[in-house]
Design an enzyme around this catalytic site. Structure first.
Site, PDB file in Angstrom:
ATOM      1  N   ARG A   3     -18.378   3.067  -1.888  1.00 60.07           N
ATOM      2  CA  ARG A   3     -17.673   1.909  -0.854  1.00 60.07           C
ATOM      3  C   ARG A   3     -18.787   1.118  -1.078  1.00 60.07           C
ATOM      4  O   ARG A   3     -19.967   1.318  -1.267  1.00 60.07           O
ATOM      5  CB  ARG A   3     -17.605   2.260   0.504  1.00 60.07           C
ATOM      6  N   LYS A  10     -18.763   6.975   6.087  1.00 58.35           N
ATOM      7  CA  LYS A  10     -18.049   6.660   7.250  1.00 58.35           C
ATOM      8  C   LYS A  10     -18.685   8.018   8.295  1.00 58.35           C
ATOM      9  O   LYS A  10     -18.731   8.921   8.116  1.00 58.35           O
ATOM     10  CB  LYS A  10     -16.611   6.640   7.167  1.00 58.35           C
ATOM     11  N   ARG A  38     -13.676   1.885  -6.844  1.00 54.59           N
ATOM     12  CA  ARG A  38     -13.649   3.398  -6.190  1.00 54.59           C
ATOM     13  C   ARG A  38     -12.293   3.839  -6.664  1.00 54.59           C
ATOM     14  O   ARG A  38     -12.273   5.230  -6.850  1.00 54.59           O
ATOM     15  CB  ARG A  38     -13.780   3.090  -4.673  1.00 54.59           C
ATOM     16  N   HIS A  42     -14.170  11.630   1.638  1.00 50.34           N
ATOM     17  CA  HIS A  42     -12.834  11.857   2.272  1.00 50.34           C
ATOM     18  C   HIS A  42     -13.147  12.839   3.248  1.00 50.34           C
ATOM     19  O   HIS A  42     -13.250  14.002   2.816  1.00 50.34           O
ATOM     20  CB  HIS A  42     -11.648  11.734   1.721  1.00 50.34           C
ATOM     21  N   TYR A  90      -4.051   9.698  -4.868  1.00 54.94           N
ATOM     22  CA  TYR A  90      -4.238   9.779  -6.218  1.00 54.94           C
ATOM     23  C   TYR A  90      -3.494  10.543  -6.986  1.00 54.94           C
ATOM     24  O   TYR A  90      -3.374  10.173  -8.282  1.00 54.94           O
ATOM     25  CB  TYR A  90      -5.992   9.879  -6.440  1.00 54.94           C
ATOM     26  N   HIS A 133     -13.335  -1.946  -4.286  1.00 52.02           N
ATOM     27  CA  HIS A 133     -12.420  -0.852  -3.763  1.00 52.02           C
ATOM     28  C   HIS A 133     -11.653  -0.573  -4.772  1.00 52.02           C
ATOM     29  O   HIS A 133     -11.266   0.636  -5.039  1.00 52.02           O
ATOM     30  CB  HIS A 133     -11.698  -0.999  -2.573  1.00 52.02           C
TER      31      HIS A 133
END
Length: 308
Positions: A159, A183, A257, A280, A289, A254
């Site tokens: 990110r 995150k 990414r 994730h 995806y 992004h």
């Protein structure tokens, strides 16, 4: 709502003390990033501005009053995704009140988020990837830095917030790995290859010292007047490169990414590995995806199968 307006509105809210406690809980106990905490703050101010104007008791709000609030958001042409985010934030706040025993039940748990249409992430085709990484002048320190930035975004799936916070000590140049905080301040290791290694060496040994001009910085990516690049500057750099190489559509960090994940899956990587590399928390986030790769398989079949 800009930050200054946000601060002005805070002064008028009777519930500001409780909001501040909740935001501190998110930051300290839940390890939420500053950007996430700010987004929660914005949504809560939106909510509390409404209920205080309507003289609604925070702890005794009814489903009917919630429906009227959500209708107000809809009447203001708020996007479904924005309304959904607002519901999730307010629900989280009431979960906090329940945890603190300020309420006996969370009525917001009975409120469903609006159904959102699944939007497939944008990604680059093989030809666009080749175009992006070709025809670039590497004569100036900025050119070398900027070329390395897009290489690293594509090679690692980082990110942009993770990219700008890379420190020199996070990089293992022998193993070609980078330690990063994602995150929720979750640590993970990402990998890069020979192309990125060559650009890293060039940038570290030649360009970075010139950009720093005898200043010191622990951060990998620096500029002439700053010891750490910002998210905004990274986006501007990518826009400049896209314009130079002649690509016709906007490419955000992004998108690189998304392209990283799509390329891995198209070339046989298992989805659990891609989940780990992207950082994730839930596999369902990564599974979007697979829709891209499935669509490509479907198109390939329809284009090439004689008996359809």
């Amino acid at each position: 709502m800009n930050l200054q307006k946000l601060k002005e509105n805070q002064k008028t809210l009777a519930n500001q003390k409780e909001i501040t406690k909740f935001l501190q809980y998110l930051k300290i106990t839940r390890n939420y990033t500053e950007n996430t905490v700010l987004s929660y703050e914005q949504e809560l101010i939106k909510y509390f501005t409404y209920i205080e104007e309507k003289k609604i008791n925070t702890y005794q709000i009814t489903k009917e009053e919630i429906r009227k609030y959500l209708k107000m958001l809809d009447d203001k042409k708020q996007k479904k995704a924005t309304i959904s985010h607002n519901i999730s934030v307010v629900r989280a706040y009431y979960n906090y009140l329940l945890r603190e025993e300020k309420i006996s039940q969370n009525i917001w748990r009975q409120i469903k988020n609006p159904k959102l249409s699944k939007k497939l992430p944008n990604f680059l085709t093989t030809m666009e990837i080749e175009t992006l990484f070709s025809n670039q002048d590497l004569t100036s320190p900025y050119d070398i830095r900027n070329r390395f930035i897009i290489e690293l975004l594509f090679a690692t799936g980082l990110r942009v917030s993770e990219l700008i916070n890379i420190k020199l000590k996070d990089i293992d140049r022998t193993e070609k790995t980078i330690r990063t905080l994602g995150k929720g301040k979750k640590e993970r290791i990402v990998y890069y290859g020979e192309y990125a290694q060559e650009l890293l060496d060039n940038y570290i040994n030649t360009s970075r010292p010139l950009l720093l001009n005898q200043k010191q910085s622990e951060y990998l990516f620096v500029g002439k007047n700053t010891i750490q690049l910002t998210r905004t500057r990274i986006s501007e750099i990518l826009d400049e490169i896209v314009k130079k190489v002649g690509l016709k559509h906007h490419i955000s960090p992004h998108v690189l990414r998304h392209t990283f994940a799509t390329q891995l899956l198209n070339n046989g990587a298992d989805i659990r590995s891609v989940q780990e590399l992207l950082g994730h928390e839930n596999l369902s986030t990564t599974q979007i995806y697979t829709h891209i790769t499935n669509d490509q398989l479907r198109k390939s079949y329809r284009d090439n199968m004689p008996r359809k």
